[in-house]
Motif scaffolding. Structure first.
Motif, PDB file in Angstrom:
ATOM      1  N   ASN A   1       0.810  -1.219   0.000  1.00 16.18           N
ATOM      2  CA  ASN A   1       0.000   0.000   0.000  1.00 16.18           C
ATOM      3  C   ASN A   1       0.842   1.267   0.000  1.00 16.18           C
ATOM      4  O   ASN A   1       0.411   2.305   0.496  1.00 16.18           O
ATOM      5  CB  ASN A   1      -0.941  -0.006   1.207  1.00 16.18           C
ATOM      6  N   THR A   2       2.039   1.181  -0.534  1.00 17.17           N
ATOM      7  CA  THR A   2       2.916   2.345  -0.656  1.00 17.17           C
ATOM      8  C   THR A   2       3.254   2.562  -2.124  1.00 17.17           C
ATOM      9  O   THR A   2       2.865   1.775  -2.996  1.00 17.17           O
ATOM     10  CB  THR A   2       4.204   2.139   0.153  1.00 17.17           C
TER      11      THR A   2
ATOM     12  N   GLU B   1      -2.956   7.991  -3.353  1.00 17.86           N
ATOM     13  CA  GLU B   1      -3.150   7.646  -1.956  1.00 17.86           C
ATOM     14  C   GLU B   1      -4.433   6.844  -1.799  1.00 17.86           C
ATOM     15  O   GLU B   1      -5.436   7.097  -2.460  1.00 17.86           O
ATOM     16  CB  GLU B   1      -3.191   8.912  -1.101  1.00 17.86           C
ATOM     17  N   LEU B   2      -4.401   5.886  -0.901  1.00 15.91           N
ATOM     18  CA  LEU B   2      -5.519   4.978  -0.725  1.00 15.91           C
ATOM     19  C   LEU B   2      -6.280   5.306   0.541  1.00 15.91           C
ATOM     20  O   LEU B   2      -5.697   5.705   1.552  1.00 15.91           O
ATOM     21  CB  LEU B   2      -5.008   3.532  -0.643  1.00 15.91           C
TER      22      LEU B   2
ATOM     23  N   GLU C   1      -8.764   4.034   3.764  1.00 17.11           N
ATOM     24  CA  GLU C   1      -8.629   2.928   4.702  1.00 17.11           C
ATOM     25  C   GLU C   1      -9.323   1.676   4.183  1.00 17.11           C
ATOM     26  O   GLU C   1      -8.795   0.564   4.319  1.00 17.11           O
ATOM     27  CB  GLU C   1      -9.229   3.347   6.061  1.00 17.11           C
TER      28      GLU C   1
ATOM     29  N   GLU D   1      -9.894   0.793   1.034  1.00 19.75           N
ATOM     30  CA  GLU D   1      -9.159   0.216  -0.086  1.00 19.75           C
ATOM     31  C   GLU D   1      -7.894  -0.489   0.394  1.00 19.75           C
ATOM     32  O   GLU D   1      -7.508  -1.535  -0.143  1.00 19.75           O
ATOM     33  CB  GLU D   1      -8.809   1.309  -1.100  1.00 19.75           C
ATOM     34  N   ARG D   2      -7.239   0.057   1.408  1.00 21.14           N
ATOM     35  CA  ARG D   2      -6.058  -0.600   1.982  1.00 21.14           C
ATOM     36  C   ARG D   2      -6.426  -1.977   2.536  1.00 21.14           C
ATOM     37  O   ARG D   2      -5.713  -2.963   2.313  1.00 21.14           O
ATOM     38  CB  ARG D   2      -5.454   0.252   3.094  1.00 21.14           C
ATOM     39  N   LYS D   3      -7.549  -2.045   3.263  1.00 20.51           N
ATOM     40  CA  LYS D   3      -7.977  -3.323   3.827  1.00 20.51           C
ATOM     41  C   LYS D   3      -8.300  -4.324   2.720  1.00 20.51           C
ATOM     42  O   LYS D   3      -7.994  -5.510   2.835  1.00 20.51           O
ATOM     43  CB  LYS D   3      -9.192  -3.109   4.726  1.00 20.51           C
TER      44      LYS D   3
ATOM     45  N   ARG E   1      -7.014  -4.464  -0.323  1.00 20.19           N
ATOM     46  CA  ARG E   1      -5.776  -4.937  -0.950  1.00 20.19           C
ATOM     47  C   ARG E   1      -5.075  -5.971  -0.077  1.00 20.19           C
ATOM     48  O   ARG E   1      -4.554  -6.975  -0.580  1.00 20.19           O
ATOM     49  CB  ARG E   1      -4.858  -3.754  -1.250  1.00 20.19           C
ATOM     50  N   TRP E   2      -5.050  -5.740   1.236  1.00 20.43           N
ATOM     51  CA  TRP E   2      -4.469  -6.736   2.144  1.00 20.43           C
ATOM     52  C   TRP E   2      -5.246  -8.041   2.078  1.00 20.43           C
ATOM     53  O   TRP E   2      -4.667  -9.135   2.097  1.00 20.43           O
ATOM     54  CB  TRP E   2      -4.458  -6.206   3.577  1.00 20.43           C
TER      55      TRP E   2
END
Length: 481
Positions: free
Chosen positions: A372-373, A404-405, A407, A409-411, A413-414
């Motif tokens: 996520n970077t 930038e993502l 919260e 979208e970050r979850k 992707r994980w």
């Protein structure tokens, strides 16, 4: 309307000459980089070249003992492949066994013809995918979290396989393992340029020399000696080809495509961003060409794996010079000393192989932290420079802010990445992990599509209510006193 005349032959000749000069300049740049890197840090490059022996030796030994390959041919052709890979790409790309084919060949006691048939089938498929451009299109379709998941799953698989190699809960093995771990920790934190893999290799050879006097105690059983390589070519019959293709080749194809072509390309960009990253098409053609030549001589089917790249990078390799060195060593052993190489490989301390596998797995697992970077390819503004940032005409805006993502979208992707990892670890198959990750990814996309469709429908209903309310008010005004 007149049709335009075709360009003269001189135009095509000039374009061909220009293209040839570009390739020549690229190759010269690669050789200068290889030479400069090797001269500036020779020990670390040599150490990195042995980083992948933890994966290579167990499979090489087992396939040789089951008569599924010719050891000498494997050393010669994999050595040539190492040399050509280092000269062509200038990266520490490994030449390692095709694990699915090796596992099936060992379990079912494949003949050399059946093992070769499996490798030839995979090579032919890769050639077709490269020639049609499908491998390039396939790369751009796969979401980055799934690529990261394949890399992470491969790293954890290496660590798990290290546990299966562990010789047992003996005191001496546990003590050796603990001391090696402490040495690895010290080398990683304090002495970063220490050629750890080279020291492990030398320690293993020294152990054989001390315990077995470097030779079998009873020469009547087996006395390895210098032997000249005698190439033996053969053509698999239809029965052997059918067995190799159906039993091992089909299972190896998705693993090679995902891990040895696509994932290794992404990993090369992550580990060595300052160097030109080879295309998936060139990597696929490299794997195909190696096996289309070597398998006819009974050599082990090989590929470029992301686990091997992580291992060689972890132990110091930064250029193609490391794999060129390893290739020269393999070539000499295959041409003149294959029996001696087999003896030392069989007697190499398993505990030391465990250490190398764990270290390689940890290096590959680290790649997942950049999901996520801007270290991820799909979030890197330089890698996606062709994407226009809409909604803001100010060119001075930092492009990184456009990727930038949130919260949620970050979850997501994980979740996609770990769904891929779960499929790989649970079923020990990259294809299953890939399908699991794609299904998870598509479920999120379908949810977004449904939410958008539902919101649009609600908006239309609300708009219709407002229109009907306005019409009612207008009618009331006309009907009023």
């Amino acid at each position: 309307m007149e049709t335009p005349s075709p360009p003269p032959p001189s135009y095509h000749l000039s374009r061909l000459k220009e293209h040839t000069l570009q390739i020549k300049a690229q190759l010269w740049d690669i050789q200068r980089y290889n030479l400069h890197t090797f001269l500036s840090q020779p020990l670390t490059e040599i150490s990195g070249s042995f980083g992948d022996i933890g994966t290579l030796l167990p499979l090489l030994i087992a396939l040789t003992q089951t008569n599924s390959i010719f050891l000498s041919s494997t050393l010669v052709f994999s050595g040539l492949a190492n040399i050509l890979t280092g000269l062509t790409f200038g990266l520490p790309l490994p030449v390692q066994p095709m694990k699915a084919i090796a596992a099936v060949a060992i379990a079912q006691n494949f003949t050399r013809a059946e093992t070769a048939s499996a490798g030839l089938f995979v090579a032919a498929c890769l050639t077709l995918l490269s020639a049609t451009g499908l491998i390039h299109r396939f790369t751009h379709i796969i979401p980055t979290p799934i690529i990261k998941g394949i890399q992470l799953g491969t790293g954890l698989s290496l660590i798990i396989s290290a546990g299966t190699l562990y010789p047992g809960p003996y005191l001496e093995s546990a003590l050796t393992l603990t001391l090696a771990f402490l040495a690895l920790l010290l080398a990683s934190t304090t002495f970063r340029r220490l050629p750890y893999a080279l020291l492990v290799l030398l320690l293993g050879i020294l152990t054989i020399l001390v315990w077995n006097n470097g030779w079998p105690l009873d020469r009547r059983i087996w006395a390895p000696a210098l032997t000249l390589w005698r190439p033996r070519a053969f053509v698999p019959d239809s029965s052997a080809f059918r067995t190799g293709m159906l039993e091992a080749g089909i299972g190896q194809l998705p693993l090679t495509t995902l891990n040895s072509v696509i994932a290794v390309t992404f990993l090369a960009q992550d580990l060595l961003p300052e160097r030109p990253t080879p295309s998936t098409t060139s990597i696929a053609l490299s794997v195909a060409s190696i096996n289309l030549v070597a398998c006819w001589f009974g050599a082990m089917p090989v590929c470029h794996g992301s686990g091997g790249l992580a291992a060689q990078y972890r132990f110091g390799a930064r250029s193609g010079a490391s794999v060129i060195f390893l290739g020269l060593l393999k070539l000499v052993l295959g041409l003149f000393a294959s029996e001696i190489a087999l003896y030392y490989s069989i007697n190499f301390p398993t505990t030391l192989l465990v250490i190398l596998l764990i270290a390689a797995g940890l290096e590959l697992v680290k790649v997942g932290e950049s999901l996520n970077t801007t270290g991820a390819k799909d979030l890197d503004p330089l890698a996606r420079s062709s994407l226009d940032v809409q909604g803001d005409e100010d060119d001075s805006v930092d492009r990184k802010q456009a990727f930038e993502l949130g919260e949620e979208e970050r979850k997501r992707r994980w979740m996609v990445m770990f769904m891929t990892v779960g499929g790989i670890l649970a079923f020990k198959n990259d294809a299953v992990g890939f399908l699991a990750g794609m299904l998870c990814h598509w479920s999120f996309r379908w949810q977004d599509w449904w939410d958008e469709r539902t919101a649009r429908g609600v908006g239309q209903i609300r708009l219709g209510d407002e229109i009907r309310s306005h019409e009612t008010v207008e009618e009331g005004r006309h009907e009023g006193p």
